[in-house]
Design an enzyme around this catalytic site. Structure first.
Site, PDB file in Angstrom:
ATOM      1  N   GLU A 132     -55.613  32.852  18.025  1.00 46.88           N
ATOM      2  CA  GLU A 132     -55.743  31.407  18.131  1.00 46.88           C
ATOM      3  C   GLU A 132     -55.249  30.696  16.878  1.00 46.88           C
ATOM      4  O   GLU A 132     -55.284  31.250  15.782  1.00 46.88           O
ATOM      5  CB  GLU A 132     -57.208  31.042  18.367  1.00 46.88           C
ATOM      6  CG  GLU A 132     -57.721  31.659  19.642  1.00 46.88           C
ATOM      7  CD  GLU A 132     -59.031  31.048  20.100  1.00 46.88           C
ATOM      8  OE1 GLU A 132     -59.473  31.420  21.189  1.00 46.88           O
ATOM      9  OE2 GLU A 132     -59.585  30.209  19.387  1.00 46.88           O
ATOM     10  N   CYS A 149     -54.314  25.872  10.871  1.00 47.59           N
ATOM     11  CA  CYS A 149     -55.033  27.091  10.494  1.00 47.59           C
ATOM     12  C   CYS A 149     -54.401  28.251  11.273  1.00 47.59           C
ATOM     13  O   CYS A 149     -54.510  28.318  12.494  1.00 47.59           O
ATOM     14  CB  CYS A 149     -56.499  26.891  10.859  1.00 47.59           C
ATOM     15  SG  CYS A 149     -57.541  28.235  10.358  1.00 47.59           S
ATOM     16  N   CYS A 156     -60.096  41.591  12.822  1.00 45.05           N
ATOM     17  CA  CYS A 156     -60.119  41.846  11.378  1.00 45.05           C
ATOM     18  C   CYS A 156     -60.988  43.069  11.121  1.00 45.05           C
ATOM     19  O   CYS A 156     -62.016  43.265  11.769  1.00 45.05           O
ATOM     20  CB  CYS A 156     -60.685  40.637  10.624  1.00 45.05           C
ATOM     21  SG  CYS A 156     -60.701  40.875   8.830  1.00 45.05           S
ATOM     22  N   CYS A 160     -67.086  40.938   7.894  1.00 47.04           N
ATOM     23  CA  CYS A 160     -68.031  40.065   7.185  1.00 47.04           C
ATOM     24  C   CYS A 160     -69.139  39.690   8.178  1.00 47.04           C
ATOM     25  O   CYS A 160     -68.862  39.413   9.351  1.00 47.04           O
ATOM     26  CB  CYS A 160     -67.326  38.824   6.649  1.00 47.04           C
ATOM     27  SG  CYS A 160     -66.025  39.246   5.463  1.00 47.04           S
ATOM     28  N   CYS A 163     -69.017  36.351  10.388  1.00 53.51           N
ATOM     29  CA  CYS A 163     -67.721  35.949  10.939  1.00 53.51           C
ATOM     30  C   CYS A 163     -67.509  36.560  12.325  1.00 53.51           C
ATOM     31  O   CYS A 163     -67.600  37.779  12.491  1.00 53.51           O
ATOM     32  CB  CYS A 163     -66.609  36.404   9.989  1.00 53.51           C
ATOM     33  SG  CYS A 163     -64.955  36.134  10.658  1.00 53.51           S
ATOM     34  N   GLU A 213     -57.244  39.165   7.895  1.00 51.02           N
ATOM     35  CA  GLU A 213     -57.172  39.121   6.437  1.00 51.02           C
ATOM     36  C   GLU A 213     -55.692  39.158   6.045  1.00 51.02           C
ATOM     37  O   GLU A 213     -55.031  40.201   6.136  1.00 51.02           O
ATOM     38  CB  GLU A 213     -57.933  40.333   5.851  1.00 51.02           C
ATOM     39  CG  GLU A 213     -57.738  40.562   4.373  1.00 51.02           C
ATOM     40  CD  GLU A 213     -57.907  39.323   3.499  1.00 51.02           C
ATOM     41  OE1 GLU A 213     -58.967  38.676   3.544  1.00 51.02           O
ATOM     42  OE2 GLU A 213     -56.953  38.995   2.758  1.00 51.02           O
ATOM     43  N   SER A 244     -55.886  32.358   2.150  1.00 48.84           N
ATOM     44  CA  SER A 244     -57.310  32.607   1.933  1.00 48.84           C
ATOM     45  C   SER A 244     -57.579  34.103   2.058  1.00 48.84           C
ATOM     46  O   SER A 244     -57.137  34.738   3.012  1.00 48.84           O
ATOM     47  CB  SER A 244     -58.107  31.833   2.988  1.00 48.84           C
ATOM     48  OG  SER A 244     -59.472  32.182   2.913  1.00 48.84           O
ATOM     49  N   SER A 266     -62.644  33.638  -0.480  1.00 44.54           N
ATOM     50  CA  SER A 266     -63.866  33.541   0.323  1.00 44.54           C
ATOM     51  C   SER A 266     -64.973  34.259  -0.417  1.00 44.54           C
ATOM     52  O   SER A 266     -65.155  35.466  -0.278  1.00 44.54           O
ATOM     53  CB  SER A 266     -63.633  34.185   1.692  1.00 44.54           C
ATOM     54  OG  SER A 266     -62.712  33.418   2.421  1.00 44.54           O
ATOM     55  N   LEU A 267     -65.703  33.522  -1.225  1.00 49.23           N
ATOM     56  CA  LEU A 267     -66.687  34.142  -2.117  1.00 49.23           C
ATOM     57  C   LEU A 267     -68.042  34.339  -1.413  1.00 49.23           C
ATOM     58  O   LEU A 267     -68.532  35.438  -1.292  1.00 49.23           O
ATOM     59  CB  LEU A 267     -66.838  33.273  -3.371  1.00 49.23           C
ATOM     60  CG  LEU A 267     -67.474  33.956  -4.561  1.00 49.23           C
ATOM     61  CD1 LEU A 267     -66.567  35.027  -5.135  1.00 49.23           C
ATOM     62  CD2 LEU A 267     -67.825  32.938  -5.642  1.00 49.23           C
ATOM     63  N   HIS A 268     -68.647  33.231  -1.020  1.00 49.18           N
ATOM     64  CA  HIS A 268     -69.863  33.214  -0.187  1.00 49.18           C
ATOM     65  C   HIS A 268     -71.136  33.737  -0.845  1.00 49.18           C
ATOM     66  O   HIS A 268     -72.213  33.633  -0.256  1.00 49.18           O
ATOM     67  CB  HIS A 268     -69.647  33.964   1.143  1.00 49.18           C
ATOM     68  CG  HIS A 268     -68.432  33.518   1.881  1.00 49.18           C
ATOM     69  ND1 HIS A 268     -68.144  32.202   2.124  1.00 49.18           N
ATOM     70  CD2 HIS A 268     -67.395  34.223   2.418  1.00 49.18           C
ATOM     71  CE1 HIS A 268     -67.000  32.115   2.783  1.00 49.18           C
ATOM     72  NE2 HIS A 268     -66.520  33.317   2.962  1.00 49.18           N
ATOM     73  N   ASN A 348     -70.687  28.029  10.973  1.00 50.45           N
ATOM     74  CA  ASN A 348     -70.459  27.772  12.395  1.00 50.45           C
ATOM     75  C   ASN A 348     -71.049  28.911  13.209  1.00 50.45           C
ATOM     76  O   ASN A 348     -70.558  30.032  13.143  1.00 50.45           O
ATOM     77  CB  ASN A 348     -68.951  27.699  12.692  1.00 50.45           C
ATOM     78  CG  ASN A 348     -68.360  26.409  12.196  1.00 50.45           C
ATOM     79  OD1 ASN A 348     -68.907  25.331  12.420  1.00 50.45           O
ATOM     80  ND2 ASN A 348     -67.249  26.517  11.490  1.00 50.45           N
ATOM     81  N   CYS A 391     -63.881  26.302  12.236  1.00 48.27           N
ATOM     82  CA  CYS A 391     -63.609  27.482  11.442  1.00 48.27           C
ATOM     83  C   CYS A 391     -64.631  28.582  11.724  1.00 48.27           C
ATOM     84  O   CYS A 391     -65.825  28.336  11.755  1.00 48.27           O
ATOM     85  CB  CYS A 391     -63.678  27.091   9.982  1.00 48.27           C
ATOM     86  SG  CYS A 391     -62.709  28.131   8.973  1.00 48.27           S
TER      87      CYS A 391
HETATM   88  N1  SAH Z   1     -59.843  36.714   6.084  1.00 51.19           N
HETATM   89  C1  SAH Z   1     -59.607  35.577   5.281  1.00 51.19           C
HETATM   90  C2  SAH Z   1     -59.085  34.384   6.046  1.00 51.19           C
HETATM   91  C3  SAH Z   1     -59.667  34.142   7.386  1.00 51.19           C
HETATM   92  S1  SAH Z   1     -61.377  33.644   7.409  1.00 51.19           S
HETATM   93  C4  SAH Z   1     -60.833  35.207   4.488  1.00 51.19           C
HETATM   94  O1  SAH Z   1     -61.894  35.758   4.746  1.00 51.19           O
HETATM   95  O2  SAH Z   1     -60.697  34.390   3.589  1.00 51.19           O
HETATM   96  C5  SAH Z   1     -61.222  31.927   6.958  1.00 51.19           C
HETATM   97  C6  SAH Z   1     -62.485  31.300   6.367  1.00 51.19           C
HETATM   98  O3  SAH Z   1     -63.465  31.072   7.391  1.00 51.19           O
HETATM   99  C7  SAH Z   1     -63.148  32.190   5.322  1.00 51.19           C
HETATM  100  O4  SAH Z   1     -63.549  31.472   4.195  1.00 51.19           O
HETATM  101  C8  SAH Z   1     -64.328  32.694   6.092  1.00 51.19           C
HETATM  102  O5  SAH Z   1     -65.288  33.150   5.219  1.00 51.19           O
HETATM  103  C9  SAH Z   1     -64.733  31.484   6.906  1.00 51.19           C
HETATM  104  N2  SAH Z   1     -65.634  31.789   8.010  1.00 51.19           N
HETATM  105  C10 SAH Z   1     -65.656  32.899   8.766  1.00 51.19           C
HETATM  106  N3  SAH Z   1     -66.652  32.833   9.673  1.00 51.19           N
HETATM  107  C11 SAH Z   1     -67.267  31.658   9.495  1.00 51.19           C
HETATM  108  C12 SAH Z   1     -68.354  31.009  10.142  1.00 51.19           C
HETATM  109  N4  SAH Z   1     -68.993  31.565  11.167  1.00 51.19           N
HETATM  110  N5  SAH Z   1     -68.714  29.788   9.694  1.00 51.19           N
HETATM  111  C13 SAH Z   1     -68.041  29.200   8.685  1.00 51.19           C
HETATM  112  N6  SAH Z   1     -67.002  29.764   8.031  1.00 51.19           N
HETATM  113  C14 SAH Z   1     -66.615  30.979   8.434  1.00 51.19           C
HETATM  114 FE1  SF4 Z   2     -62.071  39.126   8.173  1.00 52.61          FE
HETATM  115 FE2  SF4 Z   2     -62.081  36.809   6.809  1.00 52.61          FE
HETATM  116 FE3  SF4 Z   2     -63.697  37.173   8.946  1.00 52.61          FE
HETATM  117 FE4  SF4 Z   2     -64.192  38.499   6.682  1.00 52.61          FE
HETATM  118  S1  SF4 Z   2     -64.255  36.258   6.960  1.00 52.61           S
HETATM  119  S2  SF4 Z   2     -64.212  39.382   8.764  1.00 52.61           S
HETATM  120  S3  SF4 Z   2     -62.131  38.907   5.946  1.00 52.61           S
HETATM  121  S4  SF4 Z   2     -61.470  37.118   8.963  1.00 52.61           S
END
Ligand code: SAH
Ligand code: SF4
Length: 428
Positions: A132, A149, A156, A160, A163, A213, A244, A266-268, A348, A391
Site C-alpha cells: 500500500e 508514504c 517486514c 516491532c 506495528c 524496512e 525512515s 524510529s526510536l520509540h 494507531n 501510519c
Molecule cells: N521500517 C521503517 C519504515 C516503515 S515504518 C521504520 O520502522 O522506520 C514507518 C513508521 O511508522 C515508523 O516510525 C514506525 O515505527 C511507525 N509505526 C509503525 N506502526 C505504527 C503504529 N501502529 N502506530 C503508529 N506508528 C507506527
Molecule cells: Fe518493520 Fe518498521 Fe514495522 Fe518495525 S516499524 S516492523 S521496522 S515496518
C-alpha cells in the site's frame, strides 16, 4: 495447514537480516512485461539515469536518449513509446520490441474526505503480494504540500511489537520499478486529465515509511531515491525525501556514502531494555551503536543544500509503556549530542494490538518536557483514518493472512492477556 499459508515463504530471522546487511549487490533490473511477446522485455521503470544510459549504449543508441525517455516517463507520465514524439520512429519501434515501462498494477484505490489517497498494488501472485501507498496532503491551508508514504518491502522481518506490518512477517523485497512505480501512480492520479505538455509534479515530499524496512532492501531503495532527486525525473529536493529506519546500523553508513537524503530514526524508546521489547533489532544494534551511526550520517559534509542537518526521531506514544515523564527525561539525555527534531506519533491501533494510544494530556506533557529542553518536538496528526491509511495501518485487512499473525492471535488468546504490560511479559 490452510492453503493460503502454504504459498508463503519463510519469514526472515534477525540473523538472516544481519547477513543481508553485509551482502548487497547491484544490477540492472529485468522483468517480464505484460506484452504479447514471448521474449522478456527490459523494464525501463526504476532504472537510474546511469543504468538507462548503459541500456541505450548496449542497444547501439546515444546516451542522451536516457534523459529524454526519463522525462517522458516521470515528468509527463507517458509510458507508451509511440507517444514519445522526440524519438525517431525507428527507435520507438525498437523500444516497443525490446523494452517496456511496466507500472505496478493498482487493485484498489480510495480517496478520503480529508484529501488522503490510498492505493493497493499487486506485486505478485496470491493474497500476500499486496502493498500500500498513502498520499497525505499538508495541514496548511495552501494544501500545496503532498507527502507520499512509500513501501519498500512486502511485509517486514523486524517484528516491532506495535506495528501491523511486523505482525504480517516478511514476504519479499520490492524492485526499484515497484518502488518508484508508487510515486508514478500517485503523480499520475493528478495528471490524467491534464494535457501532456501542461503536466507538472504534484507530490512534493516522499517518506519511505510504508511497509518494510528500506535499509534491508538497499539497492532498489537507493536507485529509486536517485530517480526522485534526478532533474530528468522528479527533481525533488533532497530535504523532501526521507528514509525512515528502525536502525540497521551497518547500512546507515553505506547510505551516507551513496546518497544525501533526510533521515528519520524510529526510536520509540529511550533505553535498551524497553527498546529491545518494542524494536527487536535493537538487540543486534543497541542504542550505543545506533546513536553514533546517526551522528556519522549527519556529520558527512553535504554542502549548503544537504539534507543532513538533523535527524528526525520518531517516537510512537504507547499508553503506559513509553510515555512516562521519566522516559522524556531519558530521551533528552540520550539525544544530547545528536542534532534532532522529535516527532511524537499517537499509536494507531490494529486488530489484536497489545497497546493503547497515550492520552492527549500525556502526549502534550511529553512534548512540553522536550520543548522546554530546547528540542523542536511536534505531534503527528493522524490522517486518513476513515480509509485505514493512517501510519502503521497500511496493511489493513491484508496483514492478518500470515502465519505470524495467526501465532500472534493464538498467543493473545492463550494468555488471556489484555494490556500491553501483560503481553510484553509473555512475548518469546
Ligand atoms: N521500517 C521503517 C519504515 C516503515 S515504518 C521504520 O520502522 O522506520 C514507518 C513508521 O511508522 C515508523 O516510525 C514506525 O515505527 C511507525 N509505526 C509503525 N506502526 C505504527 C503504529 N501502529 N502506530 C503508529 N506508528 C507506527
Ligand atoms: Fe518493520 Fe518498521 Fe514495522 Fe518495525 S516499524 S516492523 S521496522 S515496518
Amino acid at each position: 495447514m490452510n492453503p493460503i499459508e502454504q504459498d508463503l515463504p519463510a519469514v526472515r530471522s534477525l540473523s538472516q537480516v544481519d547477513a543481508m546487511a553485509t551482502a548487497v549487490g547491484s544490477s540492472i533490473s529485468e522483468k517480464d512485461c505484460p506484452a504479447p511477446s514471448i521474449t522478456a522485455k527490459t523494464n525501463l521503470l526504476g532504472m537510474s539515469r546511469t543504468e538507462l544510459e548503459q541500456f541505450f549504449e548496449q542497444i547501439g543508441e546515444k546516451k542522451f536518449r536516457a534523459g529524454q525517455v526519463m522525462k517522458w516517463i516521470y515528468q509527463f507520465g507517458v509510458i507508451d513509446f509511440n507517444e514519445m514524439t522526440n524519438l525517431a520512429g525507428k527507435l520507438r519501434e525498437k523500444l516497443a520490441r525490446i523494452a517496456c515501462v511496466d507500472v505496478p498494477e493498482v487493485v484498489h484505490k480510495q480517496f478520503s474526505n480529508d484529501g488522503t489517497r490510498k492505493w493497493v498494488f499487486r506485486v505478485g501472485e496470491g493474497d500476500g503480494s499486496l502493498v500500500e501507498t498513502v498520499l497525505i496532503p499538508a495541514d496548511d491551508k495552501s494544501g500545496a504540500r503532498k507527502t507520499l508514504c512509500i513501501s519498500s518491502q512486502v511485509g517486514c522481518a523486524l517484528d516491532c511489537s506495535f506495528c501491523s506490518t511486523g505482525k504480517q512477517g516478511f514476504q519479499r523485497d520490492l524492485t526499484a520499478a515497484e518502488i518508484i512505480g508508487q510515486l508514478w501512480v500517485a503523480n499520475q492520479s493528478y495528471m490524467e486529465d491534464v494535457p501532456v505538455g501542461e503536466r507538472t509534479r504534484t507530490v512534493t515530499n516522499v517518506v519511505m515509511m510504508g511497509m518494510g524496512e528500506p535499509l534491508l532492501n538497499f539497492d532498489p531503495v537507493v536507485a529509486s531515491m536517485h530517480i526522485m532527486l534526478d532533474d530528468f525525473a522528479y527533481g525533488m529536493s533532497k530535504r523532501r525525501v526521507t528514509l525512515s529506519t528502525s536502525g540497521v546500523v551497518p547500512m546507515l553508513d553505506k547510505l551516507g556514502e551513496q546518497i544525501d537524503v533526510a533521515l528519520a530514526i524510529s526510536l520509540h524508546a529511550p533505553n535498551d531494555e524497553l527498546r529491545n521489547e518494542l524494536v527487536p533489532i535493537n538487540k543486534k544494534y543497541p542504542l550505543a551503536e545506533l546513536i553514533p551511526a546517526a551522528r556519522r550520517y549527519i556529520a558527512r559534509d553535504g554542502g549548503l543544500e544537504s539534507a543532513r542537518k538533523h535527524v528526525t526521531i520518531e517516537y510512537v506514544m504507547l499508553e503506559g509503556v513509553n510515555d512516562h515523564p521519566e522516559h522524556a527525561k531519558q530521551l533528552i539525555q540520550l539525544l544530547r549530542e545528536l542534532p534532532s527534531k522529535i516527532n511524537l506519533i499517537p499509536f494507531n491501533p490494529f486488530p489484536h494490538a497489545p497497546y493503547g494510544r497515550s492520552s492527549r494530556n500525556r502526549i502534550m506533557a511529553f512534548q512540553r518536557t522536550l520543548s522546554d529542553a530546547g528540542y523542536v518536538c511536534t505531534v503527528r496528526t493522524t490522517r486518513g483514518e476513515d480509509i485505514d491509511a493512517a501510519c502503521g495501518q497500511l496493511v489493513g485487512q491484508v496483514a492478518d493472512r500470515t502465519r505470524r499473525a495467526e501465532r500472534w492471535k493464538q498467543k493473545v488468546a492463550a494468555t488471556g492477556a489484555t494490556g500491553a504490560g501483560e503481553i510484553l511479559r509473555t512475548r518469546g
